[in-house]
Write a protein that holds these residues in place. Sequence first.
Motif, PDB file in Angstrom:
ATOM      1  N   SER A  26       0.833  -1.203   0.000  1.00  0.00           N
ATOM      2  CA  SER A  26       0.000   0.000   0.000  1.00  0.00           C
ATOM      3  C   SER A  26       0.866   1.250   0.000  1.00  0.00           C
ATOM      4  O   SER A  26       1.985   1.253   0.518  1.00  0.00           O
ATOM      5  CB  SER A  26      -0.915  -0.001   1.225  1.00  0.00           C
ATOM      6  OG  SER A  26      -0.155  -0.018   2.423  1.00  0.00           O
ATOM      7  N   SER A  27       0.318   2.318  -0.567  1.00  0.00           N
ATOM      8  CA  SER A  27       1.041   3.583  -0.613  1.00  0.00           C
ATOM      9  C   SER A  27       1.069   4.209   0.775  1.00  0.00           C
ATOM     10  O   SER A  27       0.125   4.089   1.559  1.00  0.00           O
ATOM     11  CB  SER A  27       0.365   4.538  -1.596  1.00  0.00           C
ATOM     12  OG  SER A  27       0.399   4.008  -2.890  1.00  0.00           O
ATOM     13  N   LYS A  28       2.168   4.913   1.067  1.00  0.00           N
ATOM     14  CA  LYS A  28       2.321   5.543   2.376  1.00  0.00           C
ATOM     15  C   LYS A  28       2.055   7.038   2.265  1.00  0.00           C
ATOM     16  O   LYS A  28       2.631   7.718   1.417  1.00  0.00           O
ATOM     17  CB  LYS A  28       3.728   5.308   2.924  1.00  0.00           C
ATOM     18  CG  LYS A  28       3.944   5.954   4.295  1.00  0.00           C
ATOM     19  CD  LYS A  28       5.322   5.661   4.831  1.00  0.00           C
ATOM     20  CE  LYS A  28       5.524   6.342   6.192  1.00  0.00           C
ATOM     21  NZ  LYS A  28       6.861   6.082   6.734  1.00  0.00           N
ATOM     22  N   GLU A  65       1.172   7.829   8.200  1.00  0.00           N
ATOM     23  CA  GLU A  65       1.997   8.295   9.312  1.00  0.00           C
ATOM     24  C   GLU A  65       1.565   9.717   9.630  1.00  0.00           C
ATOM     25  O   GLU A  65       1.498  10.563   8.735  1.00  0.00           O
ATOM     26  CB  GLU A  65       3.484   8.264   8.970  1.00  0.00           C
ATOM     27  CG  GLU A  65       4.357   8.724  10.128  1.00  0.00           C
ATOM     28  CD  GLU A  65       5.856   8.510   9.882  1.00  0.00           C
ATOM     29  OE1 GLU A  65       6.649   8.867  10.781  1.00  0.00           O
ATOM     30  OE2 GLU A  65       6.214   7.998   8.808  1.00  0.00           O
ATOM     31  N   TYR A  86      -4.685   2.749   2.626  1.00  0.00           N
ATOM     32  CA  TYR A  86      -3.387   3.417   2.640  1.00  0.00           C
ATOM     33  C   TYR A  86      -2.700   3.253   3.998  1.00  0.00           C
ATOM     34  O   TYR A  86      -3.358   3.107   5.035  1.00  0.00           O
ATOM     35  CB  TYR A  86      -3.547   4.915   2.348  1.00  0.00           C
ATOM     36  CG  TYR A  86      -4.135   5.203   0.984  1.00  0.00           C
ATOM     37  CD1 TYR A  86      -3.458   4.862  -0.181  1.00  0.00           C
ATOM     38  CD2 TYR A  86      -5.384   5.817   0.861  1.00  0.00           C
ATOM     39  CE1 TYR A  86      -3.999   5.118  -1.433  1.00  0.00           C
ATOM     40  CE2 TYR A  86      -5.936   6.083  -0.384  1.00  0.00           C
ATOM     41  CZ  TYR A  86      -5.236   5.733  -1.526  1.00  0.00           C
ATOM     42  OH  TYR A  86      -5.781   5.984  -2.754  1.00  0.00           O
ATOM     43  N   GLU A  87      -1.389   3.295   3.962  1.00  0.00           N
ATOM     44  CA  GLU A  87      -0.593   3.349   5.187  1.00  0.00           C
ATOM     45  C   GLU A  87      -0.414   4.818   5.547  1.00  0.00           C
ATOM     46  O   GLU A  87      -0.054   5.626   4.697  1.00  0.00           O
ATOM     47  CB  GLU A  87       0.763   2.686   4.978  1.00  0.00           C
ATOM     48  CG  GLU A  87       1.665   2.729   6.200  1.00  0.00           C
ATOM     49  CD  GLU A  87       3.060   2.204   5.916  1.00  0.00           C
ATOM     50  OE1 GLU A  87       3.948   2.417   6.766  1.00  0.00           O
ATOM     51  OE2 GLU A  87       3.267   1.614   4.831  1.00  0.00           O
ATOM     52  N   ILE A  89      -6.832   5.146   6.057  1.00  0.00           N
ATOM     53  CA  ILE A  89      -6.527   3.752   6.399  1.00  0.00           C
ATOM     54  C   ILE A  89      -7.638   2.837   5.905  1.00  0.00           C
ATOM     55  O   ILE A  89      -7.385   1.746   5.369  1.00  0.00           O
ATOM     56  CB  ILE A  89      -6.327   3.604   7.921  1.00  0.00           C
ATOM     57  CG1 ILE A  89      -5.046   4.339   8.354  1.00  0.00           C
ATOM     58  CG2 ILE A  89      -6.256   2.133   8.323  1.00  0.00           C
ATOM     59  CD1 ILE A  89      -4.867   4.448   9.847  1.00  0.00           C
ATOM     60  N   SER A 100      -6.982  10.315   9.137  1.00  0.00           N
ATOM     61  CA  SER A 100      -6.219   9.056   9.195  1.00  0.00           C
ATOM     62  C   SER A 100      -7.140   7.853   9.049  1.00  0.00           C
ATOM     63  O   SER A 100      -6.837   6.900   8.310  1.00  0.00           O
ATOM     64  CB  SER A 100      -5.456   8.957  10.518  1.00  0.00           C
ATOM     65  OG  SER A 100      -4.451   9.925  10.604  1.00  0.00           O
TER      66      SER A 100
END
Length: 449
Positions: A2-4, A30, A27-28, A23, A19
């Motif tokens: 998955s794209s970050k 941070e 998607y990942e 998610i 977030s």
Amino acid sequence: MSSKILLVDDDPDLLRLVSIRLIAAGYEVEAASSAEAALNALAVQRADLLLSDWKLPGMDGMALFEEVRRRYPALPVIMLTAHGTVPDAIDAISHGMFAYLIKPFDGKALLDKVSQALVLASPPSNSSDNDTWRAGFISNSPVMDELLAEARLVAVTDASVLIRGESGTGKEVLAQAIHRASLRAKRPFIAVNCGAIPENLLESELFGHEKGAFTGASQKQNGLFLEADGGTIFLDEIGDMPLPLQVKLLRVLQEREVRPVGAGRAVPVNVRVLSATHRDLQSLLQDGSFREDLFYRLNVVSLALPSLTERREDIPLLARHFLAQVVERYAKTDCHFAADALSFLSTANWPGNIRQLSNLVEQCCVLATGPIITLAQVQKAMASESAAILPLAEAKRLFERDYLERLLRLTGGNVSDAARIADRNRTEFYRLLQKHDLAPAAFKADISG
């Protein structure tokens, strides 16, 4: 994989809400509460997309965008903005920002923009395996991640690329990676070292010749440009090409046709040109030994490979990789480096870069008499211990970073405890962490019971 997405907002409720949406979409994510924290996170691991609020404490969203554009030009940025900053956001788009969303924004609109940005950042590869194209690169370095992201973007175009870097940094490996990620991947990739072929033979090698065109030309021969037709030709050490040949190469690039030596007419050719040099072409332009018009034809996109000392975190990875290759090649009993030997390699000077490291690893493995390659063996292979002596400024920088990393590991990323052990106040300690792009949060999992 998955794209970050790196999400930046000082509003904890909005940070949590966005977030969750991202998610849930696969998607990942941070999360960071400030621009400074976002830059620290990017220094540890590259993201695929930056999604940031405009108004942030300290460095605002626009300043963050400017810094990201300078450090990571291939990283797309989407800004979350209020109505009052829309004119600024529109202006930022003209300077490279991907898009902006006006608060409050619809969840579907957010996901649509994110999807569009990620498609731009990761254009479809010719290969079904997303990482096959970059298989020649062994790296966890954010510097290399950014370079490869730029290479991936340019690969799917037909733009000429000039690859710069010191000898031994992997310029041909990067050229091959660009070819594999391009639409020409199933066609030939031809590499030619312009400095290794005598001047009187270079024209014939590149463009071909007719039978009887010169003494010894007993039969017709296609040149390397025609051999690469439909694919990619890589002109290594282009800075060493003689001026007369530069004129003929320029004509090939302009007219998209080659005239073999002794031929009465030109032949059409469809080739993508990648070139490389370790020389400073700007100085060659100034002294007249390299043509300016050719330079601009070749330098549509410029990619700069870092030296090995600029990506020291990759040295243990590369050393182990080369060692595994050598063990297999010579059918030797498996062996590995002692910890202090790897540490020595990581702090040494590498004027020959990756090529020098590969040769040294092979030498150590071939001469090893046991399963462990010791520090003494590595030092001997380096010819003398002085090979690892660094300039004082560099030695101080490496010591300071290593010291800070040890403190953060010891305290599990607790800045207050680390600053107390270092006998520094928190403000000064944070400055030191920012100077070395160290994020305390990245060390929280390192603490041991």
